[in-house]
Motif scaffolding. Structure first.
Motif, PDB file in Angstrom:
ATOM      1  N   THR A 150       0.747  -1.041  -0.007  1.00  0.00           N
ATOM      2  CA  THR A 150      -0.023   0.009  -0.049  1.00  0.00           C
ATOM      3  C   THR A 150       0.918   1.223   0.117  1.00  0.00           C
ATOM      4  O   THR A 150       0.394   2.383  -0.330  1.00  0.00           O
ATOM      5  N   GLY A 151       1.996   1.160   0.328  1.00  0.00           N
ATOM      6  CA  GLY A 151       2.885   2.261   0.591  1.00  0.00           C
ATOM      7  C   GLY A 151       2.484   3.165   1.852  1.00  0.00           C
ATOM      8  O   GLY A 151       2.847   4.465   1.968  1.00  0.00           O
ATOM      9  N   ARG A 152       1.800   2.768   2.637  1.00  0.00           N
ATOM     10  CA  ARG A 152       1.188   3.260   3.848  1.00  0.00           C
ATOM     11  C   ARG A 152       1.782   2.659   5.143  1.00  0.00           C
ATOM     12  O   ARG A 152       2.104   1.652   5.220  1.00  0.00           O
ATOM     13  N   PRO A 153       2.213   3.673   6.239  1.00  0.00           N
ATOM     14  CA  PRO A 153       2.595   3.298   7.468  1.00  0.00           C
ATOM     15  C   PRO A 153       1.803   2.693   8.466  1.00  0.00           C
ATOM     16  O   PRO A 153       2.028   1.906   9.182  1.00  0.00           O
ATOM     17  N   GLY A 154       0.623   3.193   8.384  1.00  0.00           N
ATOM     18  CA  GLY A 154      -0.250   2.788   9.626  1.00  0.00           C
ATOM     19  C   GLY A 154      -0.918   1.708   9.628  1.00  0.00           C
ATOM     20  O   GLY A 154      -1.318   0.901   8.687  1.00  0.00           O
ATOM     21  N   ILE A 155      -1.083   1.010  11.149  1.00  0.00           N
ATOM     22  CA  ILE A 155      -1.755  -0.308  11.427  1.00  0.00           C
ATOM     23  C   ILE A 155      -2.684  -0.194  12.530  1.00  0.00           C
ATOM     24  O   ILE A 155      -2.302   0.685  13.625  1.00  0.00           O
ATOM     25  N   MET A 170       4.519  -6.875  20.158  1.00  0.00           N
ATOM     26  CA  MET A 170       4.322  -6.162  21.683  1.00  0.00           C
ATOM     27  C   MET A 170       3.517  -4.859  21.373  1.00  0.00           C
ATOM     28  O   MET A 170       2.661  -4.572  22.204  1.00  0.00           O
ATOM     29  N   THR A 171       3.899  -3.921  20.542  1.00  0.00           N
ATOM     30  CA  THR A 171       3.331  -2.663  20.253  1.00  0.00           C
ATOM     31  C   THR A 171       1.996  -2.987  19.991  1.00  0.00           C
ATOM     32  O   THR A 171       0.698  -2.267  20.503  1.00  0.00           O
ATOM     33  N   LEU A 172       1.746  -4.059  19.106  1.00  0.00           N
ATOM     34  CA  LEU A 172       0.364  -4.134  18.716  1.00  0.00           C
ATOM     35  C   LEU A 172      -0.578  -4.928  19.808  1.00  0.00           C
ATOM     36  O   LEU A 172      -1.815  -4.777  19.757  1.00  0.00           O
ATOM     37  N   THR A 173      -0.227  -5.539  20.732  1.00  0.00           N
ATOM     38  CA  THR A 173      -0.817  -6.127  21.886  1.00  0.00           C
ATOM     39  C   THR A 173      -1.232  -5.037  22.763  1.00  0.00           C
ATOM     40  O   THR A 173      -0.439  -4.095  23.109  1.00  0.00           O
ATOM     41  N   ALA A 174      -2.246  -5.359  23.448  1.00  0.00           N
ATOM     42  CA  ALA A 174      -3.079  -4.377  24.141  1.00  0.00           C
ATOM     43  C   ALA A 174      -2.634  -4.058  25.637  1.00  0.00           C
ATOM     44  O   ALA A 174      -2.454  -3.100  26.109  1.00  0.00           O
ATOM     45  N   LYS A 175      -2.557  -5.472  25.993  1.00  0.00           N
ATOM     46  CA  LYS A 175      -2.246  -5.415  27.590  1.00  0.00           C
ATOM     47  C   LYS A 175      -0.943  -5.002  27.831  1.00  0.00           C
ATOM     48  O   LYS A 175      -0.082  -5.764  27.345  1.00  0.00           O
ATOM     49  N   PRO A 178       1.707  -8.738  31.622  1.00  0.00           N
ATOM     50  CA  PRO A 178       3.014  -8.803  31.667  1.00  0.00           C
ATOM     51  C   PRO A 178       3.875  -8.557  30.521  1.00  0.00           C
ATOM     52  O   PRO A 178       4.879  -8.554  30.280  1.00  0.00           O
ATOM     53  N   TYR A 179       3.101  -8.040  29.444  1.00  0.00           N
ATOM     54  CA  TYR A 179       3.673  -8.252  27.835  1.00  0.00           C
ATOM     55  C   TYR A 179       4.393  -7.117  27.753  1.00  0.00           C
ATOM     56  O   TYR A 179       5.347  -7.087  26.709  1.00  0.00           O
ATOM     57  N   LYS A 180       3.905  -6.041  28.237  1.00  0.00           N
ATOM     58  CA  LYS A 180       4.762  -4.665  27.709  1.00  0.00           C
ATOM     59  C   LYS A 180       5.585  -3.759  28.749  1.00  0.00           C
ATOM     60  O   LYS A 180       6.413  -3.052  28.432  1.00  0.00           O
ATOM     61  N   GLN A 181       5.245  -4.071  29.975  1.00  0.00           N
ATOM     62  CA  GLN A 181       5.713  -3.048  31.019  1.00  0.00           C
ATOM     63  C   GLN A 181       7.155  -3.100  31.167  1.00  0.00           C
ATOM     64  O   GLN A 181       7.936  -4.115  31.043  1.00  0.00           O
ATOM     65  N   GLY A 182       7.957  -2.250  31.017  1.00  0.00           N
ATOM     66  CA  GLY A 182       9.211  -1.951  31.038  1.00  0.00           C
ATOM     67  C   GLY A 182      10.028  -2.283  29.668  1.00  0.00           C
ATOM     68  O   GLY A 182      11.535  -2.083  29.847  1.00  0.00           O
ATOM     69  N   PHE A 183       9.458  -2.580  28.690  1.00  0.00           N
ATOM     70  CA  PHE A 183       9.951  -3.036  27.364  1.00  0.00           C
ATOM     71  C   PHE A 183       9.942  -1.688  26.553  1.00  0.00           C
ATOM     72  O   PHE A 183      10.316  -1.915  25.197  1.00  0.00           O
ATOM     73  N   GLY A 184       9.487  -0.626  26.599  1.00  0.00           N
ATOM     74  CA  GLY A 184       9.525   0.461  25.773  1.00  0.00           C
ATOM     75  C   GLY A 184      10.718   1.045  25.367  1.00  0.00           C
ATOM     76  O   GLY A 184      11.808   0.852  26.169  1.00  0.00           O
ATOM     77  N   PRO A 185      10.840   2.014  24.418  1.00  0.00           N
ATOM     78  CA  PRO A 185       9.720   2.401  23.602  1.00  0.00           C
ATOM     79  C   PRO A 185       9.088   1.405  22.626  1.00  0.00           C
ATOM     80  O   PRO A 185      10.022   0.583  22.270  1.00  0.00           O
ATOM     81  N   PHE A 186       8.087   1.564  22.111  1.00  0.00           N
ATOM     82  CA  PHE A 186       7.497   0.754  21.260  1.00  0.00           C
ATOM     83  C   PHE A 186       7.555   1.341  19.730  1.00  0.00           C
ATOM     84  O   PHE A 186       7.896   2.592  19.435  1.00  0.00           O
ATOM     85  N   ALA A 187       6.799   0.482  18.706  1.00  0.00           N
ATOM     86  CA  ALA A 187       7.116   0.775  17.516  1.00  0.00           C
ATOM     87  C   ALA A 187       6.102   1.911  16.986  1.00  0.00           C
ATOM     88  O   ALA A 187       5.035   1.876  17.835  1.00  0.00           O
ATOM     89  N   PRO A 188       6.431   2.858  16.203  1.00  0.00           N
ATOM     90  CA  PRO A 188       5.401   3.785  15.562  1.00  0.00           C
ATOM     91  C   PRO A 188       4.362   3.378  14.808  1.00  0.00           C
ATOM     92  O   PRO A 188       4.175   2.376  14.444  1.00  0.00           O
TER      93      PRO A 188
END
Length: 458
Positions: A150-155, A170-175, A178-188
């Motif tokens: 598509t040539g587009r960036p957004g998901i 992990m960025t796509l995941t909502a919770k 234990p999945y995201k805490q302390g692991f950022g920064p995340f994907a744009p």
């Protein structure tokens, strides 16, 4: 010699529940102590018993306990642990060659798996498939393909979603925990929309699909700009989010919204796909035809294999060398996947999934009528869950009660898993090879655990 008296697994394993020690038993506790010196603390276990054998509907641990399996390795051993066609094909391949890397020297079994997925996937027109190692890797590649095409960036993803543990997934995941805490920064360039979650929709389930669809339209058109969005990514039934079955009609509305805006629709079928719900792909229940589908978990019966299947013109948009990996589509895993397809077809496991689902939903609905702590019963096929609350009317999540019920089940020889954004869902994923007697015995153990813990709660 360690392992000399280990039980033989697979379908020939005795299909009985047997508790002969405390849980975990002395041998498992010994191995757990060893694990703590070798494995990081971040690697946990739902039921910390060490497995010696598994097959049919049971798991046997190092202390001789035999558990009824309502987990299937989180929807991986859907056709049964060490199912004959899976084990036989994988063993035969091991004696021929273990690896060449498909990018160096290809082999026919990779093509056979792709051909099967292309034939089965509910996607319009000519199709292509790439094989990878895991569900997270499949999702990562689906996003790459969508952006390239598509040539587009957004998901855009949804609340309560789980898509993996890599940086992007992990960025796509909502919770968070234990999945995201302390692991950022995340994907744009990842945006989140409300999920059409009937039990928890603020204005009631009758308004859920329409209002959730309107919220998606608002996000796409007003907040992000539809022209900036490559794909909407969703699970047809959310897995880690609590087996949330979207409100009827929501998936079709999402598909129409995407189609009208030139946005691709990716169905993450990693947990719900491969016969689990009584259809090969869960999106088939709603008659939805996405642009891309991701699969893994049950695809190879326990060996690591994932896939992205999609419209040919999208899959071919990635230039040569843009897709692949060293182990992707390993030949042993490919043969195991072909064995999975054989097991599904030979034993009519789509029908078996529906039978299991009917039995579980009937039993659990009756249990909910008796106990107010069961706020919701939901699922499709052999992918069923109950959501536990403090009281039926208030819908306040009860994660501690959920953990106690799970623990009581484990102590009595029934493996169950928890899930949900609030940690208050018991999810059930029995292998489709489970005998009826074990299924019913497991449901009886669950009923007793619910009754005992609900009474203790008062």
């Amino acid at each position: 010699m360690p392992g000399a008296t280990r039980p033989v697994g697979g379908p020939q394993l005795a299909q009985i529940r047997r508790v002969v020690s405390e849980i975990p038993g002395p041998r498992s506790r010994e191995l757990l102590a060893r694990q703590r010196t070798l494995v990081p603390a971040g690697v946990g276990a739902t039921l910390p018993v060490f497995v010696e054998a598994a097959g049919g509907g049971v798991i046997v641990d190092a202390d001789g306990n035999s558990f009824i399996d309502f987990g299937s390795g989180i929807a991986v051993t859907t056709v049964g642990n060490s199912a004959p066609a899976v084990a036989g094909r994988a063993a035969a391949q091991l004696s021929r060659f273990t690896h060449t890397c498909f990018l160096v020297n290809p082999y026919e079994s990779y093509l056979d798996v792709c051909e099967k997925l292309n034939t089965l996937a509910p996607i319009r027109g000519d199709k292509r498939t790439i094989l990878v190692n895991s569900g997270a890797e499949a999702v990562e590649n689906a996003v790459k393909i969508a952006r390239a095409a598509t040539g587009r960036p957004g998901i855009v993803v949804f609340d309560h979603a789980f898509h993996g543990r890599t940086l992007l997934t992990m960025t796509l995941t909502a919770k968070n925990k234990p999945y995201k805490q302390g692991f950022g920064p995340f994907a744009p360039e990842v945006h989140r929309a409300p999920m059409a979650y009937p039990y928890r929709w603020p204005t009631g389930p009758e308004n859920c699909a329409e209002e959730a669809a309107q919220a998606l339209v608002d996000l796409l058109d007003r907040q992000v700009g539809a022209e900036n969005v490559a794909a909407v990514l969703m699970e047809p039934i959310q897995g880690e989010g609590g087996f949330v079955v979207p409100a009827p009609g929501f998936l079709k509305q999402v598909a129409a919204i995407c189609r009208d805006r030139g946005i691709l629709l990716i169905m993450d079928e990693v947990q719900a796909g491969m016969a689990r719900t009584g259809r090969m792909f869960a999106c088939e229940h709603e008659g939805v035809q996405p642009d891309l589908i991701t699969t893994a978990k049950g695809l190879a019966g326990g060996l690591p294999l994932g896939a992205v299947t999609g419209r040919a013109e999208l899959m071919d948009a990635v230039p040569a060398g843009g897709l692949g990996g060293t182990y992707s589509g390993n030949p042993v895993a490919c043969e195991a996947a072909l064995g999975v397809f054989e097991e599904i077809e030979e034993h009519d496991l789509l029908e078996r999934a529906r039978e299991i689902g009917d039995t579980m939903l009937e039993h659990l609905s009756a249990l909910a009528d008796t106990h107010e702590v069961i706020g919701d019963v939901r699922g499709r096929g052999a992918m069923v869950a109950v959501e536990l609350v403090e009281r039926h009317g208030d819908r306040v999540p009860a994660p501690d009660l959920t953990a106690r019920i799970a623990r009581r089940c484990h102590e009595n020889g029934l493996l169950v898993l928890t899930a949900g954004s609030y940690g208050n869902v018991l999810r059930f994923l029995p292998p489709l090879s489970i005998p009826d007697a074990l299924l019913e015995e497991g449901l009886a153990i669950l009923s007793e655990a619910v009754a005992q813990e609900a009474a203790a709660t008062g």
